[in-house]
Each structure stands twice: as C-alpha cells, then as structure tokens.
Design a protein around this motif. Structure first.
Motif, short mmCIF file in Angstrom:
data_model
loop_
_atom_site.label_atom_id
_atom_site.label_comp_id
_atom_site.label_asym_id
_atom_site.label_seq_id
_atom_site.Cartn_x
_atom_site.Cartn_y
_atom_site.Cartn_z
N LYS A 15 -21.68 -13.68 40.00
CA LYS A 15 -22.41 -13.16 38.85
C LYS A 15 -23.80 -13.76 38.76
CE LYS A 15 -18.46 -12.02 35.94
NZ LYS A 15 -17.76 -12.32 34.70
N SER A 16 -23.92 -15.05 39.01
CA SER A 16 -25.23 -15.68 38.91
C SER A 16 -26.16 -15.16 40.00
CB SER A 16 -25.12 -17.21 38.98
OG SER A 16 -24.64 -17.60 40.25
N ASP A 17 -25.61 -14.85 41.17
CA ASP A 17 -26.44 -14.27 42.23
C ASP A 17 -26.95 -12.90 41.82
OD1 ASP A 17 -26.07 -16.46 43.83
OD2 ASP A 17 -24.47 -15.55 45.05
N GLN A 18 -26.09 -12.09 41.19
CA GLN A 18 -26.51 -10.76 40.75
C GLN A 18 -27.58 -10.86 39.68
OE1 GLN A 18 -22.92 -8.86 39.52
NE2 GLN A 18 -22.23 -8.43 41.60
N GLN A 19 -27.47 -11.80 38.76
CA GLN A 19 -28.46 -11.95 37.70
C GLN A 19 -29.81 -12.35 38.27
OE1 GLN A 19 -26.64 -14.76 35.08
NE2 GLN A 19 -25.41 -13.23 34.02
N SER A 20 -29.83 -13.22 39.25
CA SER A 20 -31.10 -13.63 39.83
C SER A 20 -31.74 -12.48 40.62
CB SER A 20 -30.92 -14.86 40.72
OG SER A 20 -30.11 -14.54 41.83
N GLN A 21 -30.93 -11.56 41.14
CA GLN A 21 -31.46 -10.43 41.89
C GLN A 21 -31.90 -9.29 40.99
OE1 GLN A 21 -28.43 -9.36 44.68
NE2 GLN A 21 -28.72 -11.17 45.95
N LYS A 22 -31.50 -9.29 39.73
CA LYS A 22 -31.84 -8.20 38.82
C LYS A 22 -33.33 -8.13 38.53
CE LYS A 22 -27.71 -7.35 36.08
NZ LYS A 22 -27.13 -7.47 34.75
N ALA A 23 -33.98 -9.27 38.37
CA ALA A 23 -35.37 -9.29 37.96
C ALA A 23 -36.27 -9.83 39.06
CB ALA A 23 -35.52 -10.13 36.70
N PRO A 24 -36.53 -9.02 40.10
CA PRO A 24 -37.46 -9.50 41.13
C PRO A 24 -38.88 -9.47 40.57
CG PRO A 24 -36.81 -7.26 41.61
CD PRO A 24 -36.02 -7.70 40.41
N GLN A 25 -39.62 -10.54 40.81
CA GLN A 25 -40.98 -10.60 40.31
C GLN A 25 -41.92 -10.01 41.35
OE1 GLN A 25 -41.69 -14.68 39.37
NE2 GLN A 25 -40.83 -14.45 37.33
N GLU A 26 -42.82 -9.17 40.88
CA GLU A 26 -43.80 -8.56 41.76
C GLU A 26 -44.90 -9.58 42.04
OE1 GLU A 26 -46.95 -4.97 41.47
OE2 GLU A 26 -44.98 -4.63 40.60
N VAL A 27 -45.21 -9.78 43.30
CA VAL A 27 -46.24 -10.73 43.67
C VAL A 27 -47.56 -9.97 43.76
CG1 VAL A 27 -47.00 -12.36 45.43
CG2 VAL A 27 -44.57 -12.10 44.94
N SER A 28 -48.58 -10.52 43.10
CA SER A 28 -49.87 -9.86 43.05
C SER A 28 -50.97 -10.89 43.29
CB SER A 28 -50.05 -9.21 41.68
OG SER A 28 -51.36 -8.72 41.53
N PRO A 29 -52.08 -10.48 43.91
CA PRO A 29 -53.18 -11.42 44.10
C PRO A 29 -53.96 -11.67 42.80
CG PRO A 29 -53.78 -9.28 44.94
CD PRO A 29 -52.34 -9.20 44.54
N VAL A 30 -53.65 -10.91 41.75
CA VAL A 30 -54.33 -11.06 40.47
C VAL A 30 -53.31 -11.48 39.43
CG1 VAL A 30 -55.73 -9.89 38.73
CG2 VAL A 30 -55.92 -9.20 41.11
N SER A 31 -53.57 -12.59 38.74
CA SER A 31 -52.66 -13.06 37.69
C SER A 31 -53.43 -13.85 36.65
CB SER A 31 -51.53 -13.89 38.29
OG SER A 31 -51.92 -14.58 39.41
N THR A 32 -52.72 -14.34 35.65
CA THR A 32 -53.36 -15.11 34.59
C THR A 32 -52.86 -16.55 34.60
OG1 THR A 32 -51.66 -14.49 33.00
CG2 THR A 32 -53.63 -13.14 33.05
N ASP A 33 -53.67 -17.44 34.05
CA ASP A 33 -53.23 -18.82 33.90
C ASP A 33 -52.74 -19.03 32.48
OD1 ASP A 33 -55.53 -18.99 32.38
OD2 ASP A 33 -56.55 -20.43 33.66
N LYS A 34 -52.36 -20.25 32.14
CA LYS A 34 -51.79 -20.52 30.82
C LYS A 34 -52.80 -20.33 29.69
CE LYS A 34 -52.59 -25.42 31.47
NZ LYS A 34 -52.00 -26.70 31.71
N ASN A 35 -54.09 -20.36 30.01
CA ASN A 35 -55.13 -20.18 28.99
C ASN A 35 -55.50 -18.72 28.78
OD1 ASN A 35 -55.33 -22.99 28.72
ND2 ASN A 35 -56.79 -23.09 30.40
N GLY A 36 -54.96 -17.82 29.60
CA GLY A 36 -55.25 -16.40 29.47
C GLY A 36 -56.39 -15.93 30.36
N CYS A 37 -56.96 -16.82 31.16
CA CYS A 37 -58.00 -16.42 32.10
C CYS A 37 -57.35 -15.73 33.30
CB CYS A 37 -58.79 -17.63 32.57
SG CYS A 37 -59.68 -18.48 31.27
#
Length: 129
Positions: A15-37
């Motif tokens: 079950k824990s393996d299935q839960q971790s596979q449910k939400a794959p994160q999309e990797v992108s070259p553009v993202s934000t930091d903790k300050n919102g930049c």
C-alpha cells in the motif's frame, strides 16, 4: 503465526508503494523558491553566432549566447537576452548561481511573472528556433 505476520507486512508495504506512486512530481527547469521568486535552470552555450533558446528539458533550458565566456560577458548577455525574451525589465532578472559554470540558475524577482508564463514563452521560443 509467523506466516500471518509476514503476509500482513507484505500487504502494508504494498500500500505504501502504491501511495508513493500515485503522485509523481513533474520535473521542470522552472520553479519557485520559498520566498516566491522564480528560478530557471539554464545550460549556457557561449560563443554562438546569435542568442537563442535551443531546448527546454528536465535538466534545464539550453540557451546559446552570442558573447564569449570572458570576464562575465556571456553572463551579462544571458541576463539581457532572458529579460528581452520574457518581456521583463533587466533589473527583474539576475544570475543567482553559476557565474563560472555552464549550468546556471537565473532568478526572476517575485511578482514579475508566473511559472506558467515563463515556461510557455521558453517552450515557444525553443520550438521556433
């Protein structure tokens, strides 16, 4: 009794393996930091005939720069080129990391644009070159 224990352990780990596979994160070259930049991972290629975006991938945005990698000329041209391409002021775009490397992090000031807008423009420019 030990066989029941083994079965219950197998079931719970499945079950824990299935839960971790449910939400794959999309990797992108553009993202934000903790300050919102917004930050952009760039793979710079200095010394080109003209500046252009060559590709957008998980590793970063490939950008050819029409300046030599001497005394920060390519870094200055990269910041100018990205500001023009994204329709931002030059003061909103800065080199955060990688001043002496081909792998760079470009920082866009908080509130000047959105991740979706930046990614859309970069992909459009990469497709047209």
């Amino acid at each position: 009794m030990s066989s029941k224990t083994k079965k219950s352990q197998k079931g719970s780990s499945g079950k824990s393996d299935q839960q971790s596979q449910k939400a794959p994160q999309e990797v992108s070259p553009v993202s934000t930091d903790k300050n919102g930049c917004i930050y952009i991972r760039v793979n710079a290629k200095p010394g080109a005939k003209h500046s252009q975006i060559t590709d957008v991938s998980e590793d970063g945005v490939g950008i050819q720069i029409c300046a030599p990698p001497v005394e920060g000329q390519a870094n200055t041209e990269l910041v100018k080129f990205l500001a023009d391409t994204l329709g931002l002021r030059k003061s909103d775009v800065s080199l955060d990391r990688g001043s002496k490397s081909r792998q760079k992090i470009i920082l866009l000031e908080k509130g000047c644009t959105t991740i979706e807008n930046v990614l859309g423009i970069l992909q459009k420019e990469a497709g047209s070159s």
